[in-house]
Design an enzyme around this catalytic site. Structure first.
Site, PDB file in Angstrom:
ATOM      1  CB  SER A  33      -0.912   0.013   1.230  1.00 41.59           C
ATOM      2  OG  SER A  33      -1.550   1.268   1.349  1.00 41.59           O
TER       3      SER A  33
ATOM      4  CG  HIS B 257      -4.060  -1.459  -1.635  1.00 47.84           C
ATOM      5  ND1 HIS B 257      -5.167  -2.219  -1.968  1.00 47.84           N
ATOM      6  CD2 HIS B 257      -4.485  -0.590  -0.683  1.00 47.84           C
ATOM      7  CE1 HIS B 257      -6.206  -1.831  -1.251  1.00 47.84           C
ATOM      8  NE2 HIS B 257      -5.813  -0.837  -0.459  1.00 47.84           N
TER       9      HIS B 257
ATOM     10  CG  ASP C 115      -5.312   2.677   0.898  1.00 48.36           C
ATOM     11  OD1 ASP C 115      -6.274   1.913   0.693  1.00 48.36           O
ATOM     12  OD2 ASP C 115      -4.277   2.317   1.484  1.00 48.36           O
TER      13      ASP C 115
ATOM     14  CG  MET D  61      -8.230   7.639   2.300  1.00 45.54           C
ATOM     15  SD  MET D  61      -7.378   7.632   3.906  1.00 45.54           S
ATOM     16  CE  MET D  61      -6.580   6.031   3.847  1.00 45.54           C
TER      17      MET D  61
ATOM     18  CG  HIS E 251      -9.548   0.661  -0.633  1.00 42.21           C
ATOM     19  ND1 HIS E 251      -9.011   0.483   0.626  1.00 42.21           N
ATOM     20  CD2 HIS E 251     -10.900   0.664  -0.451  1.00 42.21           C
ATOM     21  CE1 HIS E 251      -9.975   0.398   1.515  1.00 42.21           C
ATOM     22  NE2 HIS E 251     -11.121   0.514   0.887  1.00 42.21           N
TER      23      HIS E 251
ATOM     24  CG  MET F 152     -11.296   3.781   1.894  1.00 43.07           C
ATOM     25  SD  MET F 152      -9.990   3.616   3.141  1.00 43.07           S
ATOM     26  CE  MET F 152      -8.550   3.697   2.068  1.00 43.07           C
TER      27      MET F 152
ATOM     28  CG  MET G  91     -11.711  -1.765   5.263  1.00 50.92           C
ATOM     29  SD  MET G  91     -10.110  -1.455   4.472  1.00 50.92           S
ATOM     30  CE  MET G  91      -9.278  -0.477   5.743  1.00 50.92           C
TER      31      MET G  91
ATOM     32  CG  ASP H 283      -5.978  -2.141   3.534  1.00 49.99           C
ATOM     33  OD1 ASP H 283      -4.963  -1.986   4.235  1.00 49.99           O
ATOM     34  OD2 ASP H 283      -6.420  -1.260   2.774  1.00 49.99           O
TER      35      ASP H 283
END
Length: 218
Positions: A7, A32, A34, A36, A65, A67, A136, A174
């Site tokens: 990540s 990966h 993330d 956000m 991913h 979020m 998660m 994760d």
């Protein structure tokens, strides 16, 4: 074979391309990413332009991913940026079936993610329609949190559902994953491990940390 998905949330962004290359040479299977938005989770990270930059420096699948609130509004942006897998949260998308379909129609693999407090039943109807389930194991928003042990029976529960229904979706976990807890997480039924701090901030360096995690995962 267990897949490793470093990540980049924990990477040094001043050396991002270099660190992704080192993780790739050390055997990473996915990168990966993330994303956000400061609304769905209390942190802001990156958007599609950074994903496009990452796409230029790696041939590994980009495991994006989201979020974020209203993820359906941004699917085309991330597909155009080079995302191979786009995972959205059951908690964030009121029209999840349509969002999953939109991801697939635009040529990416679709994933669904579930937070620690959310009942597993919330994702059951979507399991036949996705390529990846992301469990998660911390409350999303920040890297470096410890793994929540109660995640293990949740992983095992989802694994049983997948096996009983003959579904081939990957089961990814994760949050707080390291060489110490990886064996139990894999034993519970995971086949994709996302790791940030334990790879990018390890004393032994990225290559050493990847080797250590790979050996622990089996």
């Amino acid at each position: 074979m267990i897949k490793l998905a470093p990540s980049i949330l924990s990477a040094d962004f001043a050396r991002l391309g270099e660190q992704i290359d080192e993780a790739t040479r050390a055997g990473a299977d996915y990168v990966h990413v993330d994303v956000m938005d400061g609304h769905f989770v209390p942190n802001i990270t990156i958007g599609a332009p950074v994903v496009a930059s990452i796409r230029r420096v790696t041939t590994l699948p980009l495991d994006v991913h989201l979020m974020i609130e209203h993820p359906e509004r941004y699917i085309s942006n991330f597909v155009d940026a080079g995302a191979d897998i786009i995972t959205v949260h059951v908690e964030a998308s009121p029209h999840l079936r349509a969002t999953i379909q939109a991801i697939k129609e635009q040529g990416a693999r679709a994933g669904v993610s579930i937070n620690p407090p959310t009942p597993i039943g919330a994702i059951e109807e979507f399991l036949p329609h996705v390529s990846l389930i992301l469990v998660m194991s911390v409350n999303p928003g920040f890297g470096g949190q410890p793994f929540i042990p109660e995640t293990l029976p949740r992983i095992a529960h989802i694994r049983r559902i997948l096996d009983d229904r003959g579904l081939s979706a990957e089961l990814e976990v994760d949050g707080g994953i390291n060489a110490d807890n990886a064996p139990d997480i894999v034993k519970a039924g995971t086949n994709v491990l996302v790791a940030g701090n334990s790879i990018f901030r390890a004393q032994e360096g990225i290559s050493g940390a990847m080797r250590k995690l790979r050996e622990a995962a089996g």
